[in-house]
Design a protein around this motif. Structure first.
Motif, PDB file in Angstrom:
ATOM      1  N   ALA A 264      -1.393  -1.556 -11.252  1.00  0.00           N
ATOM      2  CA  ALA A 264      -2.683  -1.303 -11.779  1.00  0.00           C
ATOM      3  C   ALA A 264      -3.821  -0.520 -10.682  1.00  0.00           C
ATOM      4  O   ALA A 264      -4.862   0.599 -10.629  1.00  0.00           O
ATOM      5  CB  ALA A 264      -3.692  -2.449 -11.827  1.00  0.00           C
ATOM      6  N   LEU A 265      -3.182  -0.270  -8.728  1.00  0.00           N
ATOM      7  CA  LEU A 265      -3.617   0.004  -8.420  1.00  0.00           C
ATOM      8  C   LEU A 265      -3.021   0.121  -7.537  1.00  0.00           C
ATOM      9  O   LEU A 265      -1.762  -0.073  -6.430  1.00  0.00           O
ATOM     10  CB  LEU A 265      -4.712  -0.911  -7.098  1.00  0.00           C
ATOM     11  N   LYS A 266      -3.399   1.755  -6.793  1.00  0.00           N
ATOM     12  CA  LYS A 266      -1.940   2.404  -5.895  1.00  0.00           C
ATOM     13  C   LYS A 266      -3.321   2.904  -4.861  1.00  0.00           C
ATOM     14  O   LYS A 266      -4.036   3.551  -4.941  1.00  0.00           O
ATOM     15  CB  LYS A 266      -1.990   3.581  -6.453  1.00  0.00           C
ATOM     16  N   PHE A 267      -1.950   2.407  -3.384  1.00  0.00           N
ATOM     17  CA  PHE A 267      -2.922   2.037  -2.655  1.00  0.00           C
ATOM     18  C   PHE A 267      -3.031   3.764  -1.787  1.00  0.00           C
ATOM     19  O   PHE A 267      -3.499   4.152  -0.751  1.00  0.00           O
ATOM     20  CB  PHE A 267      -2.388   1.065  -1.794  1.00  0.00           C
ATOM     21  N   ASN A 268      -1.830   4.588  -2.389  1.00  0.00           N
ATOM     22  CA  ASN A 268      -1.934   5.782  -1.817  1.00  0.00           C
ATOM     23  C   ASN A 268      -2.383   6.766  -2.859  1.00  0.00           C
ATOM     24  O   ASN A 268      -2.783   7.734  -2.435  1.00  0.00           O
ATOM     25  CB  ASN A 268      -0.826   6.639  -1.644  1.00  0.00           C
ATOM     26  N   ASP A 269      -3.717   6.054  -3.173  1.00  0.00           N
ATOM     27  CA  ASP A 269      -5.406   7.294  -3.829  1.00  0.00           C
ATOM     28  C   ASP A 269      -6.563   7.239  -3.270  1.00  0.00           C
ATOM     29  O   ASP A 269      -7.175   7.922  -2.811  1.00  0.00           O
ATOM     30  CB  ASP A 269      -6.131   6.472  -5.047  1.00  0.00           C
ATOM     31  N   PHE A 270      -6.110   5.884  -1.493  1.00  0.00           N
ATOM     32  CA  PHE A 270      -7.179   6.236  -1.175  1.00  0.00           C
ATOM     33  C   PHE A 270      -6.812   7.087   0.309  1.00  0.00           C
ATOM     34  O   PHE A 270      -6.096   6.705   0.955  1.00  0.00           O
ATOM     35  CB  PHE A 270      -7.514   4.552  -0.047  1.00  0.00           C
ATOM     36  N   SER A 271      -8.385   7.959   0.831  1.00  0.00           N
ATOM     37  CA  SER A 271      -8.092   8.448   2.087  1.00  0.00           C
ATOM     38  C   SER A 271      -9.191   7.394   3.070  1.00  0.00           C
ATOM     39  O   SER A 271      -8.383   8.026   4.252  1.00  0.00           O
ATOM     40  CB  SER A 271      -9.222   9.955   1.906  1.00  0.00           C
ATOM     41  N   ILE A 272     -10.075   7.120   3.139  1.00  0.00           N
ATOM     42  CA  ILE A 272     -10.846   5.642   3.953  1.00  0.00           C
ATOM     43  C   ILE A 272      -9.982   4.182   3.594  1.00  0.00           C
ATOM     44  O   ILE A 272     -10.221   4.116   2.865  1.00  0.00           O
ATOM     45  CB  ILE A 272     -11.970   6.422   3.677  1.00  0.00           C
ATOM     46  N   LEU A 273      -9.982   3.316   4.804  1.00  0.00           N
ATOM     47  CA  LEU A 273     -10.456   2.343   5.061  1.00  0.00           C
ATOM     48  C   LEU A 273     -10.947   1.018   5.855  1.00  0.00           C
ATOM     49  O   LEU A 273     -11.129   2.028   7.446  1.00  0.00           O
ATOM     50  CB  LEU A 273      -8.749   1.744   5.350  1.00  0.00           C
ATOM     51  N   ILE A 274     -11.711   0.899   5.237  1.00  0.00           N
ATOM     52  CA  ILE A 274     -12.746   0.235   6.295  1.00  0.00           C
ATOM     53  C   ILE A 274     -12.395  -1.724   5.772  1.00  0.00           C
ATOM     54  O   ILE A 274     -12.009  -1.891   4.471  1.00  0.00           O
ATOM     55  CB  ILE A 274     -14.079   0.098   5.234  1.00  0.00           C
ATOM     56  N   LEU A 275     -12.508  -1.827   7.052  1.00  0.00           N
ATOM     57  CA  LEU A 275     -11.927  -3.225   7.622  1.00  0.00           C
ATOM     58  C   LEU A 275     -12.966  -3.783   7.783  1.00  0.00           C
ATOM     59  O   LEU A 275     -13.419  -3.814   9.027  1.00  0.00           O
ATOM     60  CB  LEU A 275     -10.594  -3.284   8.262  1.00  0.00           C
ATOM     61  N   ASP A 276     -14.146  -4.639   6.670  1.00  0.00           N
ATOM     62  CA  ASP A 276     -15.200  -5.597   7.288  1.00  0.00           C
ATOM     63  C   ASP A 276     -15.091  -7.004   7.954  1.00  0.00           C
ATOM     64  O   ASP A 276     -13.934  -7.757   7.354  1.00  0.00           O
ATOM     65  CB  ASP A 276     -16.536  -5.504   6.338  1.00  0.00           C
ATOM     66  N   GLU A 277     -15.732  -7.658   9.135  1.00  0.00           N
ATOM     67  CA  GLU A 277     -15.474  -9.008   9.013  1.00  0.00           C
ATOM     68  C   GLU A 277     -14.089  -8.753   9.726  1.00  0.00           C
ATOM     69  O   GLU A 277     -13.221  -9.762   9.277  1.00  0.00           O
ATOM     70  CB  GLU A 277     -15.581  -9.685   7.926  1.00  0.00           C
ATOM     71  N   PHE A 278     -12.986  -8.206  10.466  1.00  0.00           N
ATOM     72  CA  PHE A 278     -12.172  -7.619  10.414  1.00  0.00           C
ATOM     73  C   PHE A 278     -11.718  -9.094  11.284  1.00  0.00           C
ATOM     74  O   PHE A 278     -10.404 -10.053  11.138  1.00  0.00           O
ATOM     75  CB  PHE A 278     -11.317  -6.729  11.078  1.00  0.00           C
TER      76      PHE A 278
END
Length: 415
Positions: free
Chosen positions: A204-218
């Protein structure tokens, strides 16, 4: 989730504050993979002196930004929203991160909760989307359900009327509803790693659709054991051209894994990166097995215990404490992993609004929650490690206010 193009127009120079029109984000082709890293836990010194400390006042130095938001190269509609929400002057993290994020540089930002870090990554990302000739998507990973909902709420407030769409996906909610929701395209997807991987496994979700990755509270994601999940998601982000990593602390043993997400990042330090509670009054409450709960009653019955967060190690003990406190006519509720997302949401809402003044929790509430004016934190059970202890008591003493923490300590029987 429908495919959205990731290409972004090229530009020769970075966007400057004098460039009020803004420009589209160029496409970069970076793919980074790496090995996982194990995290060493710093065990807690269990001597009572470890939990006793007279808080030192914070020497607050007010940050003076170089520009107001009116001087930022913001889309007019976005600027209008920000001004209506009261964003007049940027915080330090917001001002320092705007240009590198706009210029599609990886960012490593060390900033505590309460510094405006959510807006720091949302504002420039939304702005870039509004100016881009092509549509691209952003994936935001957070460690807890509550933080996901907070980020989603802030996104919706900032992007109101801008025709950008975002939602959150978290455990404890209907997976069927999530599958249906993902049939529509989204500009922002916010979620906890486990639920997002579940949705990806269901196609249902394709990670290769995303250009930006934000990691909050890493740092908290690593503390909670999400390192392998986050690394797997990163591995599948084959079209990613930018990573923004926000963390409250930066431990030595985290640096290796961080290099697997960011490449030559712009480093922004708004806090020291070291977990500390020097400004919080800390003391112990000695007890024996017979009088522990009575000691708790005596403590929280004092007038200055206006908004109290009590931590215990297990879900069962949290429920037992809550039940006993209710029997003693205290206005109290509980949050832990066995409670539904809706239950936890309303319990937090009641705590924030003052409908209840005591909240009992497992460590799920220790980080990432926006709870202001907590007067006292009580460790009814001692945490397993020092980082958890600091994260717990860090819920009090915010925004320069006085904080108080008490840790229950069992008296040793004398011979």
């Amino acid at each position: 989730m429908k495919n959205k193009p990731n290409s972004r127009l090229k530009k020769s120079q970075g966007q400057k504050f004098s460039d009020r029109k803004g420009k589209a984000r160029p496409q970069k082709n970076r793919r980074r993979r790496g090995k996982s890293s194990s995290k060493k836990i710093k065990k807690l010194d269990l001597s009572p002196e470890r939990f006793q400390h007279v808080g030192k006042p914070i020497e607050e130095i007010k940050y003076q930004p170089k520009y107001s938001y009116k001087e930022f190269p913001l889309h007019p509609d976005l600027l209008k929203n920000l001004l209506q929400l009261g964003y007049i002057q940027p915080t330090e993290i917001q001002e320092k991160s705007f240009e590198p994020i706009t210029n599609i540089q990886d960012v490593l930002a060390i900033a505590n909760t309460g510094t405006g870090k959510t807006a720091a990554f949302l504002i420039p990302t939304i702005n870039s989307m509004l100016y881009s000739d092509t549509r691209f998507s952003c994936l935001i990973l957070v460690p807890t359900r509550e933080l996901a909902e907070q980020v989603e709420a802030e996104f919706k407030a900032i992007s109101r009327g801008l025709k950008l769409f975002g939602t959150s996906f978290i455990g404890g909610t209907s997976i069927k509803k999530d599958l249906k929701t993902l049939q529509k395209p989204f500009d922002f997807v916010i979620g906890t790693p486990g639920r997002l991987i579940d949705l990806a496994n269901r196609k249902a979700l394709k990670f290769n659709d995303f250009s930006i990755l934000i990691l909050d509270e890493f740092d908290r994601m690593l503390d909670m054991g999400f390192s392998q999940d986050v690394l797997e998601i990163n591995r599948q982000l084959t079209q990613k051209d930018q990573t923004l990593l926000f963390s409250a602390t930066l431990a030595e043993n985290q640096k290796e894994i961080i290099t697997q997400f960011v490449k030559n990042p712009i480093k922004i330090h708004v806090s020291s990166g070291k977990a500390t509670a020097e400004h919080i009054d800390q003391d112990v409450v000695f007890f024996n097995r017979r009088n522990k709960f009575d000691k708790l009653i005596d403590l929280i019955s004092q007038k200055d215990f206006e908004k109290v967060l009590i931590f215990s190690e297990t879900k069962q003990s949290v429920s037992e404490i809550t039940k006993k406190l209710k029997q003693n006519k205290f206005k109290v509720d509980e949050i832990h992993g066995d409670k539904s997302q809706n239950y936890r949401k309303f319990a937090l809402k009641d705590f924030k609004r003052g409908k209840i003044n005591i909240l009992v929790a497992t460590d799920v509430a220790a980080r990432g929650l926006d709870i202001s004016d907590v007067t006292h934190v009580i460790n009814y059970q001692i945490p397993q490690d020092y980082e958890t202890y600091i994260h717990r008591i860090g819920r009090t003493g915010r925004a320069g206010k006085k904080g108080n923490a008490f840790t229950f300590y069992e008296e040793k029987k004398s011979n």
